[in-house]
Each structure stands twice: as C-alpha cells, then as structure tokens.
Design a protein around this motif. Structure first.
Motif, PDB file in Angstrom:
ATOM      1  N   ALA A  20      20.180 -49.276  29.048  1.00 28.03           N
ATOM      2  CA  ALA A  20      21.032 -49.506  27.871  1.00 28.03           C
ATOM      3  C   ALA A  20      21.762 -48.226  27.469  1.00 28.03           C
ATOM      4  O   ALA A  20      22.947 -48.256  27.129  1.00 28.03           O
ATOM      5  CB  ALA A  20      20.186 -50.028  26.710  1.00 28.03           C
ATOM      6  N   ALA A  23      24.617 -47.435  29.849  1.00 26.50           N
ATOM      7  CA  ALA A  23      25.732 -48.347  29.621  1.00 26.50           C
ATOM      8  C   ALA A  23      26.559 -47.935  28.411  1.00 26.50           C
ATOM      9  O   ALA A  23      27.745 -48.244  28.336  1.00 26.50           O
ATOM     10  CB  ALA A  23      25.212 -49.777  29.436  1.00 26.50           C
ATOM     11  N   GLU A  24      25.964 -47.211  27.486  1.00 25.31           N
ATOM     12  CA  GLU A  24      26.685 -46.738  26.288  1.00 25.31           C
ATOM     13  C   GLU A  24      27.211 -45.309  26.460  1.00 25.31           C
ATOM     14  O   GLU A  24      27.632 -44.689  25.489  1.00 25.31           O
ATOM     15  CB  GLU A  24      25.778 -46.829  25.057  1.00 25.31           C
ATOM     16  CG  GLU A  24      25.524 -48.246  24.605  1.00 25.31           C
ATOM     17  CD  GLU A  24      26.801 -48.985  24.220  1.00 25.31           C
ATOM     18  OE1 GLU A  24      27.721 -48.362  23.659  1.00 25.31           O
ATOM     19  OE2 GLU A  24      26.877 -50.194  24.496  1.00 25.31           O
ATOM     20  N   ARG A  87      24.299 -50.241  19.014  1.00 26.99           N
ATOM     21  CA  ARG A  87      24.777 -50.736  20.317  1.00 26.99           C
ATOM     22  C   ARG A  87      23.702 -50.600  21.390  1.00 26.99           C
ATOM     23  O   ARG A  87      23.496 -51.521  22.192  1.00 26.99           O
ATOM     24  CB  ARG A  87      26.042 -49.988  20.730  1.00 26.99           C
ATOM     25  CG  ARG A  87      27.275 -50.385  19.937  1.00 26.99           C
ATOM     26  CD  ARG A  87      28.557 -49.815  20.531  1.00 26.99           C
ATOM     27  NE  ARG A  87      28.508 -48.386  20.787  1.00 26.99           N
ATOM     28  CZ  ARG A  87      28.791 -47.433  19.895  1.00 26.99           C
ATOM     29  NH1 ARG A  87      29.132 -47.772  18.665  1.00 26.99           N
ATOM     30  NH2 ARG A  87      28.738 -46.160  20.225  1.00 26.99           N
ATOM     31  N   ARG A  90      20.975 -53.195  20.789  1.00 25.27           N
ATOM     32  CA  ARG A  90      21.461 -54.538  21.135  1.00 25.27           C
ATOM     33  C   ARG A  90      21.399 -54.747  22.646  1.00 25.27           C
ATOM     34  O   ARG A  90      20.981 -55.796  23.125  1.00 25.27           O
ATOM     35  CB  ARG A  90      22.895 -54.698  20.632  1.00 25.27           C
ATOM     36  CG  ARG A  90      23.266 -56.108  20.314  1.00 25.27           C
ATOM     37  CD  ARG A  90      24.597 -56.202  19.629  1.00 25.27           C
ATOM     38  NE  ARG A  90      24.833 -54.986  18.854  1.00 25.27           N
ATOM     39  CZ  ARG A  90      25.982 -54.596  18.355  1.00 25.27           C
ATOM     40  NH1 ARG A  90      27.038 -55.312  18.521  1.00 25.27           N
ATOM     41  NH2 ARG A  90      26.114 -53.503  17.682  1.00 25.27           N
ATOM     42  N   ARG A  91      21.841 -53.736  23.403  1.00 26.72           N
ATOM     43  CA  ARG A  91      21.763 -53.828  24.871  1.00 26.72           C
ATOM     44  C   ARG A  91      20.318 -53.918  25.335  1.00 26.72           C
ATOM     45  O   ARG A  91      19.990 -54.666  26.256  1.00 26.72           O
ATOM     46  CB  ARG A  91      22.438 -52.635  25.529  1.00 26.72           C
ATOM     47  CG  ARG A  91      23.930 -52.708  25.544  1.00 26.72           C
ATOM     48  CD  ARG A  91      24.496 -51.551  26.339  1.00 26.72           C
ATOM     49  NE  ARG A  91      25.917 -51.515  26.235  1.00 26.72           N
ATOM     50  CZ  ARG A  91      26.754 -52.198  27.037  1.00 26.72           C
ATOM     51  NH1 ARG A  91      26.277 -52.950  27.983  1.00 26.72           N
ATOM     52  NH2 ARG A  91      28.053 -52.095  26.875  1.00 26.72           N
ATOM     53  N   ASN A  95      18.752 -56.914  27.525  1.00 30.85           N
ATOM     54  CA  ASN A  95      18.072 -56.649  28.797  1.00 30.85           C
ATOM     55  C   ASN A  95      16.658 -57.214  28.793  1.00 30.85           C
ATOM     56  O   ASN A  95      16.198 -57.784  29.784  1.00 30.85           O
ATOM     57  CB  ASN A  95      18.025 -55.154  29.085  1.00 30.85           C
ATOM     58  CG  ASN A  95      19.399 -54.561  29.331  1.00 30.85           C
ATOM     59  OD1 ASN A  95      20.383 -55.284  29.502  1.00 30.85           O
ATOM     60  ND2 ASN A  95      19.482 -53.245  29.330  1.00 30.85           N
ATOM     61  N   VAL A 109      23.966 -56.117  34.024  1.00 29.87           N
ATOM     62  CA  VAL A 109      23.886 -56.002  32.566  1.00 29.87           C
ATOM     63  C   VAL A 109      24.450 -54.715  32.024  1.00 29.87           C
ATOM     64  O   VAL A 109      24.707 -54.618  30.832  1.00 29.87           O
ATOM     65  CB  VAL A 109      22.433 -56.164  32.057  1.00 29.87           C
ATOM     66  CG1 VAL A 109      21.906 -57.541  32.372  1.00 29.87           C
ATOM     67  CG2 VAL A 109      21.539 -55.084  32.589  1.00 29.87           C
ATOM     68  N   THR A 110      24.702 -53.705  32.832  1.00 32.10           N
ATOM     69  CA  THR A 110      25.222 -52.459  32.294  1.00 32.10           C
ATOM     70  C   THR A 110      26.596 -52.635  31.684  1.00 32.10           C
ATOM     71  O   THR A 110      26.988 -51.862  30.816  1.00 32.10           O
ATOM     72  CB  THR A 110      25.254 -51.346  33.349  1.00 32.10           C
ATOM     73  OG1 THR A 110      26.004 -51.804  34.474  1.00 32.10           O
ATOM     74  CG2 THR A 110      23.864 -50.947  33.774  1.00 32.10           C
ATOM     75  N   VAL A 113      27.639 -56.953  26.778  1.00 33.80           N
ATOM     76  CA  VAL A 113      27.570 -56.727  25.317  1.00 33.80           C
ATOM     77  C   VAL A 113      28.853 -56.223  24.775  1.00 33.80           C
ATOM     78  O   VAL A 113      29.539 -55.382  24.934  1.00 33.80           O
ATOM     79  CB  VAL A 113      26.390 -55.811  24.888  1.00 33.80           C
ATOM     80  CG1 VAL A 113      26.476 -55.550  23.409  1.00 33.80           C
ATOM     81  CG2 VAL A 113      25.078 -56.427  25.236  1.00 33.80           C
TER      82      VAL A 113
END
Length: 113
Positions: A20, A23-24, A87, A90-91, A95, A109-110, A113
């Motif tokens: 997560a 990804a951010e 954020r 949420r990720r 996940n 999934v990366t 959202v």
C-alpha cells in the motif's frame, strides 16, 4: 516544536502495508528510523515520501497489531500527513479484503483505489 506521536492501529500485516505504501509513492525500508527534530524512533517498517513525510510502524507488545509512529503536529505537513495516511490505510484495507476473498494479486492492486 514537532514531535513524534505513537498511535495504535488495526494494521497487522507488514507485507500488505508495504504494498500500500509503495502504491502511494513511499520508499519503504524494513527496520528503519522515523525522525522529527531531535527525536528518533526505531520502527519495523519506515516509509519516506518525496515530500519529506515520514511514517513508521512497529510491533506492539502483543505482536498482533502495529503502532503508527508519525509527526502529526508538523505545521507544514499536518494535512498532508492525514490525507496520505488515509490513502495508505484505504489501500491496506482493500488489499486485506482481496486477500481474504482469494483475489489478491500484488501487481494488480498497486494501481487500485
């Protein structure tokens, strides 16, 4: 003066948290240090954002959940800290739900959202 806050969370899985965070846009380091002025905290997972934001998680005494270590009072980063943390969490929740449903694929999934 800013300081580091330690907050209990419902986060339990460092691997899903790391996904997560990446990804951010965070750079993640296992076994890092989160700093604010003259205070430093060792953490199990440290996350550094290009904006200067630092977040860290460490295992609690019972080892089932992780505490968040963050500078929530930094004047320049306060709003950014809260929105970034929302954020990421949420990720993480997405996940976790996907993994429990047998649908989890780290590469897919990366970008969600």
């Amino acid at each position: 003066m800013s300081h580091l806050s330690i907050l209990p969370t419902l986060v339990t899985d460092l691997d899903l948290l790391e996904i997560a965070l990446h990804a951010e846009g965070f750079r993640v380091q296992c076994g890092g240090i989160v700093s604010s002025f003259d205070r430093h905290q060792a953490v199990d997972l440290a996350a550094y954002h290009p904006s200067g934001l630092q977040l860290g998680w460490r295992r609690t005494g019972d080892q089932d959940q992780l505490d968040l270590i963050a500078d929530l009072s930094a004047p320049a980063g306060s709003g950014r800290t809260e929105s970034a943390l929302r954020r990421v969490l949420r990720r993480y929740a997405l996940n976790t739900a996907l993994r429990e449903a047998g649908q989890f694929d780290a590469e897919t999934v990366t970008g969600a959202v």
